[in-house]
Design an enzyme around this catalytic site. Sequence first.
Site, short mmCIF file in Angstrom:
data_model
loop_
_atom_site.label_atom_id
_atom_site.label_comp_id
_atom_site.label_asym_id
_atom_site.label_seq_id
_atom_site.Cartn_x
_atom_site.Cartn_y
_atom_site.Cartn_z
N CYS A 121 -0.14 2.92 -4.55
CA CYS A 121 -1.43 4.03 -5.04
C CYS A 121 -0.51 5.00 -4.24
CB CYS A 121 -2.87 4.05 -4.20
SG CYS A 121 -3.94 3.04 -4.31
N HIS A 137 0.89 -1.44 -0.03
CA HIS A 137 -0.41 0.76 0.02
C HIS A 137 0.59 1.19 -0.13
CE1 HIS A 137 -3.71 -2.19 0.55
NE2 HIS A 137 -3.43 -3.21 1.55
#
Length: 492
Positions: free
Chosen positions: A359, A316
């Site tokens: 991301c 992440h």
Amino acid sequence: MERRKLMEISEALASSEVAALCFLCRDNVSHLSEVNDAKVLFSRLEERDCQNPEFLHQLLHTIRRNDLLSLLKGNRQNVEETDANPIGKLSNYRVMLYQIYDETTKEDLQKMKFLLNDKIGRRQMDECSTALDVFVELEKVGLLSQSDLQALHSILMEVNRQLASTVEQFAQGAPVEAASPPPARPLNGFQHVNNSPLESISETGASNDGGHFPSDAETNPEPSSLSDQTEYYAMNHIPHGVCVIINNEEFLVKELTKRGGTQADERALDSLFSKFGFQVIVYSNLTAAEIRRELKDIATRNFSEDDALVVCVLSHGAKGCVHGTDGETVSLQELTQPFTSGFVPTLAGKPKLFFIQACQGKAFQTGFLPWSSKPREVAEDTRNQVETDAGPIPDETVASDADFLLGMATVPDCKSFRNTNTGSIYIQELCKQLRRSAVSPQGEDILTVLTRVNREVSRGVFLNAKQMPQPKYTLTKTLILRFADEDQVKLS
């Protein structure tokens, strides 16, 4: 030159293209600031004996209107040595500035204008609608000329270092190739050239005693090997070096969900870089502190017998950083900095490739498919299996040292997507295109491959949104990855 053909060319040009042509001709014809009609420009060129087919060919080629070059055929054959006439030669200085304009985003332009408010004036800056307008204003106040690029370089270093590198290459005598696609052309190394207009500028804008731009490839004034003098990175050893894969799937904080499908990415990367001839090292589920510790430990390796380094981080993330399993962040700079030449001299001048699947924000990109709707159908069939790798972390910055390539799954502020069964959209496409290039007869360089990855990923629609990967690089040579001999890899 036939006036009928000039009329056809002028009618085909947009107003922005006419403005660009006027800018490119400023060294040949004066008082072009008010010209907005190509026919008027061509008349002015004729008055100055510059309206020859060779010069017009250079102009149209520079602004990428190659579709109009056919109108010049039959005329260029009668031109003899027009480049010997300084009036009819397109200035490399102008072409360099046009390249910067062509690669300047709206955000870059706004930053540039803001920084120049106190030097040129807010009113003048407000009237500038393009980077070319800004360059003209800089020339008017004496802050920009072919022999004085320091002010421009200093501004671009704060706005966009990739743009600043274009100035650096020009200052160091690198050839200017109008309309050459940037991904297909590697950056040249920054070597000192006497009388360079930028010879007193350092990487930070301050002067340095060496009189040249420091780069990650420079640890001493002498080339370390014959390969340093070629256009290609040497890939002579087996193994080529290490490929580090950091794969975070399970997280210790509830805000960060399990990254289903990441094992497919790990397997694809492991298989691919093993075939390329790298020693693959996999780390699973590392905290932020463990990521830093493992990378610093790898940086203590002697890379003398290695050709390259590859680091893949699957996790992440948020803008400018990735998450450890504990939810803490590691900036992109912290990933790359341990491997700069200041810390690892044996990696100086060798390619260091970083691929980041994470991301870079919470925003969804919108857009339209350029061709068919097939990618949309594929995405919709698997929409329940598509997730994002987002996290709530503030901005960080990325270092810009020589011989690095940073392949990002998405642009800043936006999400990237991952299929919980088949893996992330970016990593799977990256592996697919690298495999394709490895068997290509002509041998495709890594930047060409990444451009194709950009195109293929951007065609898809995921959770009703788009994804746009972003490579950033300071490579100084061409890098081509080929499959290694399997017997050699096993023996090593």
